[in-house]
Design an enzyme around this catalytic site. Structure first.
Site, PDB file in Angstrom:
ATOM      1  N   ALA A 121      44.630  22.480 -42.491  1.00  0.00           N
ATOM      2  CA  ALA A 121      46.042  22.077 -42.495  1.00  0.00           C
ATOM      3  C   ALA A 121      46.379  21.204 -43.702  1.00  0.00           C
ATOM      4  O   ALA A 121      47.466  20.659 -43.792  1.00  0.00           O
ATOM      5  CB  ALA A 121      46.367  21.346 -41.201  1.00  0.00           C
ATOM      6  N   GLU A 158      31.118  20.549 -52.266  1.00  0.00           N
ATOM      7  CA  GLU A 158      32.264  21.431 -52.047  1.00  0.00           C
ATOM      8  C   GLU A 158      32.695  22.128 -53.338  1.00  0.00           C
ATOM      9  O   GLU A 158      32.942  23.334 -53.345  1.00  0.00           O
ATOM     10  CB  GLU A 158      33.435  20.635 -51.451  1.00  0.00           C
ATOM     11  N   ASP A 170      39.849  14.054 -52.471  1.00  0.00           N
ATOM     12  CA  ASP A 170      39.505  14.106 -51.048  1.00  0.00           C
ATOM     13  C   ASP A 170      38.152  13.465 -50.732  1.00  0.00           C
ATOM     14  O   ASP A 170      38.075  12.623 -49.833  1.00  0.00           O
ATOM     15  CB  ASP A 170      39.594  15.551 -50.537  1.00  0.00           C
TER      16      ASP A 170
HETATM   17  C1  GLA Z   1      43.579  19.769 -52.530  1.00  0.00           C
HETATM   18  C2  GLA Z   1      42.364  19.405 -53.373  1.00  0.00           C
HETATM   19  C3  GLA Z   1      42.562  18.050 -54.017  1.00  0.00           C
HETATM   20  C4  GLA Z   1      43.901  17.964 -54.757  1.00  0.00           C
HETATM   21  C5  GLA Z   1      45.027  18.437 -53.861  1.00  0.00           C
HETATM   22  C6  GLA Z   1      46.345  18.508 -54.591  1.00  0.00           C
HETATM   23  O1  GLA Z   1      43.691  18.912 -51.442  1.00  0.00           O
HETATM   24  O2  GLA Z   1      41.209  19.369 -52.579  1.00  0.00           O
HETATM   25  O3  GLA Z   1      41.490  17.795 -54.901  1.00  0.00           O
HETATM   26  O4  GLA Z   1      43.858  18.690 -55.957  1.00  0.00           O
HETATM   27  O5  GLA Z   1      44.762  19.712 -53.317  1.00  0.00           O
HETATM   28  O6  GLA Z   1      46.771  17.246 -54.970  1.00  0.00           O
END
Ligand code: GLA
Length: 386
Positions: A121, A158, A170
């Site tokens: 999500a 990842e 992230d």
């Molecule tokens: C995903 C990627 C992040 C970032 C966002 C956009 O969540 O995992 O590294 O690039 O998109 O900001």
């Protein structure tokens, strides 16, 4: 998410009791979208929905993991890391491969996982899974990793081994999140700063558009490629030195000069990245002044930029933000995460919570014929041993 859920699963599937428990949160990004892989700034916040995991060592040279949410177990044989089982095993495999590459002594183990973080999500469920597994292996194998190494290993797992070319936002927020604060991260220097969230006057509502998009599916990779193209065009036009590494290097004051020299699409991507970096600083400043209303207006501006310049919105996300914009007590709204689907984030005055929730869900249902899932989220700490 309570660790008991993973412990109960462990006892049911494996004999004996687990030795270590971890919890790793998901995140909502307040502002700073598609800036991480352009070496810019982001401002995510870890949330109180998480992956929990527990584990114990096993002497048989096999890593076996099961998940409360997904029936089939994953099995990985050591030392070659042959994988059997369902697709989510790629993340476990990625973490083990990253640890092996790092030189960590990996042995057999049993792992049980549970999560209340919606999968796919846009709330960083896969980064939370990697961060949880890294923290767990750290404890299991006595690696004594510092937080920066844990974030780097989760990212390597990842981005390299699973093969999603994502930025660092992230894994960093899943590791460095802090209750009561957002995280300002400079994705070039990797320097971090916790920015306190106002203790009153701001509630965070996350609404799931229900539109699903896997990062590996292409649009995200297209944006990565388009940013590299824009960088190359700037260099070929002599507007950036050939040594420049990322769009971050372009001076926003020179945007006017770039417009006639770039293809229209490259110009729009560049304008989003540069303006989004400025919005991160503006939201940081507004939060420091404890002015959520001002911060909310920057969220609205960020959404317009994601719609028009970066082109990652979808009708469902547009609708959620447009409906919210007319509701009293909504301070600002935007899509959060990569876009192409996933969730919206709304800054809401706490007194208006019930009214906003009811009207937003009803407005969406009137248009799309279904009520979206939603969560009022609180900030939370990063991955931790329990
Ligand atoms: C995903 C990627 C992040 C970032 C966002 C956009 O969540 O995992 O590294 O690039 O998109 O900001």
């Amino acid at each position: 998410m309570h660790a008991d859920a993973a412990r109960a699963l462990f006892r049911e599937r494996f004999s004996g009791a687990p030795l270590h428990d971890v919890r790793a949160p998901g995140r909502v990004n307040l502002i700073g979208e598609h800036t991480d892989y352009n070496e810019g700034f982001v401002l995510p916040c870890a949330i109180d929905r998480a992956v929990v995991a527990c584990a114990a060592q096993a002497v048989d040279g096999r890593v076996v993991a099961c998940s409360r949410e997904l029936p089939e177990p994953v099995e990985i044989g050591l030392p070659g890391l042959e994988r059997r089982g369902p697709g989510w095993g790629r993340y476990l495999h990625g973490v083990l491969a990253a640890l092996q590459e790092f030189g960590a002594p990996i042995g057999g183990c049993r792992i049980a996982l549970a999560s209340d973080l919606p999968h796919g999500a846009g709330l960083a469920s896969s980064a939370a899974l990697c961060a949880a597994l890294v923290r767990l292996c750290d404890a299991l194998y006595g690696l004594q990793l510092d937080p920066l190494s844990r974030a780097r290993l989760a990212h390597r797992a990842e981005s390299h081994f699973v093969g999603v070319g994502c930025g660092i936002m992230d894994p960093w927020i899943c590791v460095f999140g802090r209750r009561g604060a957002a995280l300002r991260l400079d994705c070039r220097s990797e320097s971090i700063e916790h920015v306190a969230l106002p203790t009153t006057g701001l509630a965070l509502l996350v609404v799931d558009s229900g539109v699903r998009h896997a990062l590996a599916e292409g649009d995200y990779g297209d944006r990565l490629g388009e940013c590299r193209t824009a960088l190359r065009e700037l260099q070929q036009a002599g507007l950036l030195p050939s040594s420049a590494q990322a769009l971050r290097d372009f001076d926003p004051a020179a945007l006017g000069a770039a417009e006639s020299r770039l293809t229209p699409r490259s110009f729009r991507r560049l304008r989003h990245v540069l303006s989004e970096n400025e919005r991160v600083e503006a939201v940081v400043a507004a939060l420091r002044r404890a002015d959520p209303a001002a911060a909310g207006r920057w969220l609205d501006a960020g959404m317009r930029s994601l719609q028009a310049d970066y082109e990652v919105s979808r009708p469902e996300l547009d609708a959620l933000c447009a409906i919210a914009a007319d509701l009293p007590g909504v301070l600002g709204s935007r899509l959060t995460g990569a876009g192409f689907g996933g969730c919206t984030l709304h800054f809401v005055e706490p007194a208006a919570r019930e009214g906003v929730e009811a009207a937003l869900l009803a407005g969406f249902a009137a248009r799309f014929g279904r009520r979206p899932r939603h969560w009022w989220v609180e900030s939370a700490d990063g991955a931790e041993l329990l």
